[in-house]
Design a protein around this motif. Structure first.
Motif, PDB file in Angstrom:
ATOM      1  N   VAL A  72     -35.304  25.800  52.437  1.00  0.00           N
ATOM      2  CA  VAL A  72     -35.394  26.791  53.276  1.00  0.00           C
ATOM      3  C   VAL A  72     -36.573  26.497  54.448  1.00  0.00           C
ATOM      4  O   VAL A  72     -37.564  25.947  54.060  1.00  0.00           O
ATOM      5  N   SER A  73     -36.155  26.528  55.847  1.00  0.00           N
ATOM      6  CA  SER A  73     -36.888  26.026  57.086  1.00  0.00           C
ATOM      7  C   SER A  73     -38.050  27.104  57.011  1.00  0.00           C
ATOM      8  O   SER A  73     -37.882  28.259  57.146  1.00  0.00           O
ATOM      9  N   THR A  74     -38.994  26.503  57.725  1.00  0.00           N
ATOM     10  CA  THR A  74     -40.133  27.281  58.207  1.00  0.00           C
ATOM     11  C   THR A  74     -39.716  28.313  59.417  1.00  0.00           C
ATOM     12  O   THR A  74     -39.916  29.344  59.341  1.00  0.00           O
ATOM     13  N   PHE A 118     -38.750  24.340  50.238  1.00  0.00           N
ATOM     14  CA  PHE A 118     -39.360  24.920  51.196  1.00  0.00           C
ATOM     15  C   PHE A 118     -39.633  23.971  52.322  1.00  0.00           C
ATOM     16  O   PHE A 118     -40.643  22.813  52.001  1.00  0.00           O
ATOM     17  N   GLN A 119     -39.093  23.912  53.368  1.00  0.00           N
ATOM     18  CA  GLN A 119     -39.538  22.856  54.548  1.00  0.00           C
ATOM     19  C   GLN A 119     -40.572  23.405  55.384  1.00  0.00           C
ATOM     20  O   GLN A 119     -40.625  24.389  56.008  1.00  0.00           O
ATOM     21  N   LEU A 120     -41.638  22.659  55.651  1.00  0.00           N
ATOM     22  CA  LEU A 120     -42.692  23.036  56.490  1.00  0.00           C
ATOM     23  C   LEU A 120     -42.981  22.092  57.457  1.00  0.00           C
ATOM     24  O   LEU A 120     -42.923  21.015  57.625  1.00  0.00           O
ATOM     25  N   LEU A 167     -42.227  18.204  54.045  1.00  0.00           N
ATOM     26  CA  LEU A 167     -42.834  18.078  55.252  1.00  0.00           C
ATOM     27  C   LEU A 167     -42.132  17.514  56.370  1.00  0.00           C
ATOM     28  O   LEU A 167     -41.908  16.212  56.110  1.00  0.00           O
ATOM     29  N   THR A 168     -41.762  17.883  57.215  1.00  0.00           N
ATOM     30  CA  THR A 168     -40.826  17.567  58.400  1.00  0.00           C
ATOM     31  C   THR A 168     -41.828  16.633  59.368  1.00  0.00           C
ATOM     32  O   THR A 168     -42.768  17.230  59.904  1.00  0.00           O
ATOM     33  N   VAL A 169     -41.644  15.392  59.504  1.00  0.00           N
ATOM     34  CA  VAL A 169     -42.610  14.710  60.527  1.00  0.00           C
ATOM     35  C   VAL A 169     -42.039  14.077  61.512  1.00  0.00           C
ATOM     36  O   VAL A 169     -43.071  13.124  62.153  1.00  0.00           O
ATOM     37  N   ILE A 180     -41.634  13.925  52.264  1.00  0.00           N
ATOM     38  CA  ILE A 180     -41.695  13.606  53.593  1.00  0.00           C
ATOM     39  C   ILE A 180     -40.491  13.269  54.298  1.00  0.00           C
ATOM     40  O   ILE A 180     -39.814  12.268  53.910  1.00  0.00           O
ATOM     41  N   LYS A 181     -40.146  14.218  55.183  1.00  0.00           N
ATOM     42  CA  LYS A 181     -38.705  14.164  55.902  1.00  0.00           C
ATOM     43  C   LYS A 181     -38.705  13.719  57.337  1.00  0.00           C
ATOM     44  O   LYS A 181     -39.733  14.223  58.048  1.00  0.00           O
ATOM     45  N   GLY A 182     -37.914  12.684  57.663  1.00  0.00           N
ATOM     46  CA  GLY A 182     -38.206  12.347  59.030  1.00  0.00           C
ATOM     47  C   GLY A 182     -38.555  10.836  59.218  1.00  0.00           C
ATOM     48  O   GLY A 182     -39.064  10.526  60.256  1.00  0.00           O
ATOM     49  N   LEU A 218     -31.441  10.508  52.138  1.00  0.00           N
ATOM     50  CA  LEU A 218     -31.053  10.364  53.295  1.00  0.00           C
ATOM     51  C   LEU A 218     -30.088  11.609  53.813  1.00  0.00           C
ATOM     52  O   LEU A 218     -29.307  12.232  53.016  1.00  0.00           O
ATOM     53  N   ASP A 219     -30.166  11.713  55.060  1.00  0.00           N
ATOM     54  CA  ASP A 219     -29.190  12.775  55.994  1.00  0.00           C
ATOM     55  C   ASP A 219     -29.115  12.213  57.270  1.00  0.00           C
ATOM     56  O   ASP A 219     -29.668  10.771  57.710  1.00  0.00           O
ATOM     57  N   SER A 220     -28.257  12.729  58.017  1.00  0.00           N
ATOM     58  CA  SER A 220     -27.864  12.554  59.394  1.00  0.00           C
ATOM     59  C   SER A 220     -26.578  11.904  59.599  1.00  0.00           C
ATOM     60  O   SER A 220     -26.214  10.732  59.149  1.00  0.00           O
ATOM     61  N   GLY A 221     -25.533  12.724  59.810  1.00  0.00           N
ATOM     62  CA  GLY A 221     -24.137  12.079  60.226  1.00  0.00           C
ATOM     63  C   GLY A 221     -23.307  12.228  59.103  1.00  0.00           C
ATOM     64  O   GLY A 221     -22.300  11.710  59.098  1.00  0.00           O
ATOM     65  N   ILE A 222     -23.540  12.758  57.903  1.00  0.00           N
ATOM     66  CA  ILE A 222     -22.751  12.942  56.815  1.00  0.00           C
ATOM     67  C   ILE A 222     -21.581  13.993  57.084  1.00  0.00           C
ATOM     68  O   ILE A 222     -21.901  15.319  57.229  1.00  0.00           O
ATOM     69  N   ARG A 223     -20.366  13.505  57.196  1.00  0.00           N
ATOM     70  CA  ARG A 223     -19.345  14.445  57.316  1.00  0.00           C
ATOM     71  C   ARG A 223     -18.203  14.408  56.199  1.00  0.00           C
ATOM     72  O   ARG A 223     -17.203  14.914  56.333  1.00  0.00           O
ATOM     73  N   SER A 224     -18.360  13.384  55.407  1.00  0.00           N
ATOM     74  CA  SER A 224     -17.300  13.132  54.219  1.00  0.00           C
ATOM     75  C   SER A 224     -17.878  12.586  53.052  1.00  0.00           C
ATOM     76  O   SER A 224     -18.932  11.926  53.077  1.00  0.00           O
ATOM     77  N   HIS A 266     -28.360  14.896  52.122  1.00  0.00           N
ATOM     78  CA  HIS A 266     -28.238  16.181  52.253  1.00  0.00           C
ATOM     79  C   HIS A 266     -27.410  16.287  53.633  1.00  0.00           C
ATOM     80  O   HIS A 266     -27.221  15.107  54.381  1.00  0.00           O
ATOM     81  N   VAL A 267     -26.730  17.491  53.766  1.00  0.00           N
ATOM     82  CA  VAL A 267     -25.837  17.688  54.800  1.00  0.00           C
ATOM     83  C   VAL A 267     -26.674  18.747  55.717  1.00  0.00           C
ATOM     84  O   VAL A 267     -27.378  19.717  55.140  1.00  0.00           O
ATOM     85  N   GLY A 268     -26.516  18.811  56.962  1.00  0.00           N
ATOM     86  CA  GLY A 268     -27.078  20.071  57.892  1.00  0.00           C
ATOM     87  C   GLY A 268     -26.043  20.645  58.561  1.00  0.00           C
ATOM     88  O   GLY A 268     -25.457  21.697  58.124  1.00  0.00           O
ATOM     89  N   ARG A 269     -25.421  20.006  59.691  1.00  0.00           N
ATOM     90  CA  ARG A 269     -24.042  20.565  60.306  1.00  0.00           C
ATOM     91  C   ARG A 269     -22.983  21.052  59.321  1.00  0.00           C
ATOM     92  O   ARG A 269     -22.247  21.983  59.574  1.00  0.00           O
ATOM     93  N   ALA A 270     -22.646  20.280  58.728  1.00  0.00           N
ATOM     94  CA  ALA A 270     -21.343  20.325  57.811  1.00  0.00           C
ATOM     95  C   ALA A 270     -21.452  21.721  57.177  1.00  0.00           C
ATOM     96  O   ALA A 270     -20.485  22.219  57.285  1.00  0.00           O
TER      97      ALA A 270
HETATM   98  C1  LIG Z   1     -28.973  23.856  63.689  1.00  0.00           C
HETATM   99  C2  LIG Z   1     -29.908  22.988  62.960  1.00  0.00           C
HETATM  100  C3  LIG Z   1     -31.205  23.196  62.575  1.00  0.00           C
HETATM  101  C4  LIG Z   1     -32.238  22.483  62.182  1.00  0.00           C
HETATM  102  N1  LIG Z   1     -33.354  22.886  61.851  1.00  0.00           N
HETATM  103  C5  LIG Z   1     -34.313  22.154  61.319  1.00  0.00           C
HETATM  104  C6  LIG Z   1     -35.471  22.768  60.800  1.00  0.00           C
HETATM  105  O1  LIG Z   1     -35.804  23.992  61.005  1.00  0.00           O
HETATM  106  N2  LIG Z   1     -36.367  21.998  60.035  1.00  0.00           N
HETATM  107  C7  LIG Z   1     -36.010  20.446  59.750  1.00  0.00           C
HETATM  108  O2  LIG Z   1     -36.629  19.632  59.150  1.00  0.00           O
HETATM  109  N3  LIG Z   1     -34.774  20.056  60.063  1.00  0.00           N
HETATM  110  C8  LIG Z   1     -33.924  20.846  60.893  1.00  0.00           C
HETATM  111  N4  LIG Z   1     -32.657  20.376  61.111  1.00  0.00           N
HETATM  112  C9  LIG Z   1     -32.278  18.937  60.771  1.00  0.00           C
HETATM  113  C10 LIG Z   1     -31.774  18.958  59.453  1.00  0.00           C
HETATM  114  O3  LIG Z   1     -32.618  19.630  58.219  1.00  0.00           O
HETATM  115  C11 LIG Z   1     -31.011  17.770  59.003  1.00  0.00           C
HETATM  116  O4  LIG Z   1     -32.095  16.782  59.124  1.00  0.00           O
HETATM  117  C12 LIG Z   1     -29.791  17.224  59.873  1.00  0.00           C
HETATM  118  O5  LIG Z   1     -28.964  18.460  60.258  1.00  0.00           O
HETATM  119  C13 LIG Z   1     -28.831  16.166  59.553  1.00  0.00           C
HETATM  120  O6  LIG Z   1     -28.008  15.690  60.245  1.00  0.00           O
HETATM  121  P1  LIG Z   1     -26.477  16.257  60.160  1.00  0.00           P
HETATM  122  O7  LIG Z   1     -26.494  17.746  60.845  1.00  0.00           O
HETATM  123  O8  LIG Z   1     -25.763  15.378  60.765  1.00  0.00           O
HETATM  124  O9  LIG Z   1     -26.022  16.380  58.754  1.00  0.00           O
HETATM  125  C14 LIG Z   1     -32.047  21.047  61.782  1.00  0.00           C
HETATM  126  C15 LIG Z   1     -30.473  21.005  61.983  1.00  0.00           C
HETATM  127  C16 LIG Z   1     -29.698  21.466  62.680  1.00  0.00           C
HETATM  128  C17 LIG Z   1     -28.169  21.157  62.677  1.00  0.00           C
END
Ligand SMILES: Cc1cc2nc3c(=O)[nH]c(=O)nc-3n(C[C@H](O)[C@H](O)[C@H](O)COP(=O)(O)O)c2cc1C
Length: 420
Positions: free
Chosen positions: A133-135, A155-157, A183-185, A273-275, A328-334, A350-354
């Motif tokens: 859950v994001s801040t 919880f993401q801080l 903790l997002t850095v 620690i994220k990022g 690891l995250d960023s760019g995972i779509r499959s 982890h996935v975000g946009r997916a």
């Molecule tokens: C709409 C959106 C909002 C996001 N908000 C946060 C956030 O509040 N805190 C955070 O640490 N990362 C945030 N992120 C980044 C994601 O946690 C994650 O790192 C990222 O989406 C991964 O890449 P992907 O979307 O290609 O899977 C956000 C990403 C998106 C797409």
């Protein structure tokens, strides 16, 4: 043969069905991959909402490159290994999850669907995977815990200049069963999100003439929001302006590794620690008490033109050793991306946009559909790669990219001849 007989014979061959308006369930069922879900999401949400999720910072080079980098990693499958019942479960931070895939923290999730984080947490619980859950969530720490009491919640801080405000969030997360603090850095300052600026994205959403007509063309989204009210940041009450200003007020550009020591004292459970993208930073984060490092470029939403996490995960693994947990995250779509990340040295992805595409396309069932697709694809990839468990993916099946950009293959390369 008479014309009538021919028509009868023809109609016995084809099964004509009256066209039915697609329900959300049937549309989700018909979605075969994350690309299909994304397209459904695009059709079902106003543009300013879709752009907020889909977009990145500056020229969005990192957003595009994150996926190109995955495509540049190729597999050499191992054969003649029993893979009838692959085990997709993963060990992470003292717990076992059914899948090696979690749902990343995303701010303003309630823009995608009014059920927002609550729907995502329920879907995560149904699949036994963690959700952060994001801040900047649109459902509070307490509401998400109540909506999905069985979920594995993190919880993401964002550590704010005003430490008392952050401490309040940390205590609330601790009191409501959140098992890890992330903790997002990579947010010393806000990334420049040009799509959001151009669309005038604000909280609560302010309708301009163009966004008004755009919203009117998406009555499903508009009605849901009329019924539920405009989303707002649920973890604190503060006046908000443009999204960039809001985001900037959440960050402390003075944050340093010393702050990790302070945070370590405040939070007794897992600290992630994220990022991180540099091997030295990963090592230093562990030295300052991190339990896991999350290799990420924020999905290309912060610094643009960065390396992709899949490019650097092997180097980071080598720097921190075999036993330190790496996410690891960023760019995972499959599922192929999932398999590549695990093979390259990540313990978990982890996935975000997916999952947000799923949420936009159909609320909680949409997020569940995304998890089902990713799980099916990962299982299929593991079987074809000769891996019965996710650790079996590290048997030399992954090849570092020969050439990162497929367009840059020499004209006479085999690849170009094949695709011509
Ligand atoms: C709409 C959106 C909002 C996001 N908000 C946060 C956030 O509040 N805190 C955070 O640490 N990362 C945030 N992120 C980044 C994601 O946690 C994650 O790192 C990222 O989406 C991964 O890449 P992907 O979307 O290609 O899977 C956000 C990403 C998106 C797409």
């Amino acid at each position: 043969m008479s014309l009538r007989t021919r028509i009868r014979d023809f109609s016995s061959l084809v099964q004509l069905q009256a066209p039915a308006l697609p329900t959300t369930a049937s549309a989700l069922h018909a979605a075969r991959d994350i690309g299909d879900v994304r397209e459904l999401a695009r059709r079902r949400t106003p543009r300013f909402v879709f752009d907020y999720v889909d977009g990145g910072s500056f020229r969005e080079e990192s957003v595009a490159y994150n996926q190109t980098a995955f495509a540049g990693h190729r597999f050499a499958p191992r054969v003649l290994r029993p893979v009838g019942q692959p085990d997709l479960s993963a060990e992470l931070l003292g717990g076992r999850t059914k899948l090696p895939i979690g749902l990343a923290p995303t701010g303003l999730t309630g823009l995608s669907h009014p059920e927002g984080e609550k729907a995502v947490a329920r879907a995560a619980a149904a699949f036994g995977v963690p959700f952060s859950v994001s801040t900047m969530a649109t459902s509070s720490i307490e509401d998400v815990a109540a909506a999905a009491p069985d979920s594995r919640r993190w919880f993401q801080l964002y550590l704010r200049t005003d430490r008392a405000k952050s401490l309040d969030l940390i205590r609330r997360a601790l009191n409501h069963g959140y098992e890890s603090l992330v903790l997002t850095v990579d947010t010393a300052v806000a990334g420049r999100r040009l799509r959001d600026d151009r669309n005038g994205l604000a909280l609560p959403p302010k309708l301009r003439v163009d966004t008004f007509f755009d919203t009117a063309r998406h009555p499903g989204w508009a009605l849901r929001f009329l019924a539920n009210g405009a989303p707002k940041l649920a973890n604190f009450s503060e006046s908000t302006n443009s999204i960039s200003e809001l985001v900037s007020s959440m960050f402390d550009p003075q944050l340093s590794f010393d702050d990790l020591d302070w945070l370590r004292e405040q939070w007794p459970k897992n600290l992630i620690i994220k990022g991180v993208l540099h091997p030295d930073d990963a090592r230093t984060a562990f030295d300052h008490g991190a339990d896991a490092v999350w290799v990420s470029n924020h999905g290309g939403r912060q610094m643009d033109r960065t390396v992709a996490p899949i490019d650097v995960i092997a180097e980071i693994r080598a720097a921190v050793g075999p036993h330190r947990p790496l996410i690891l995250d960023s760019g995972i779509r499959s599922g192929l991306d999932v398999a590549a990340a695990l093979a390259a040295g990540a313990d978990f992805v982890h996935v975000g946009r997916a999952f947000l595409y799923g949420l936009m396309a159909g609320g909680q069932p949409g997020v569940e559909r995304v998890l089902q697709i990713l799980s099916d694809e990962t299982r299929n990839a593991m079987q074809l790669l000769g891996a019965a468990t996710i650790t079996d993916l590290r048997q030399g099946q992954l090849h570092a990219p020969l050439c990162m950009n497929l367009d840059q293959y020499p004209e006479d390369s085999v690849l170009n001849k094949r695709t011509a």
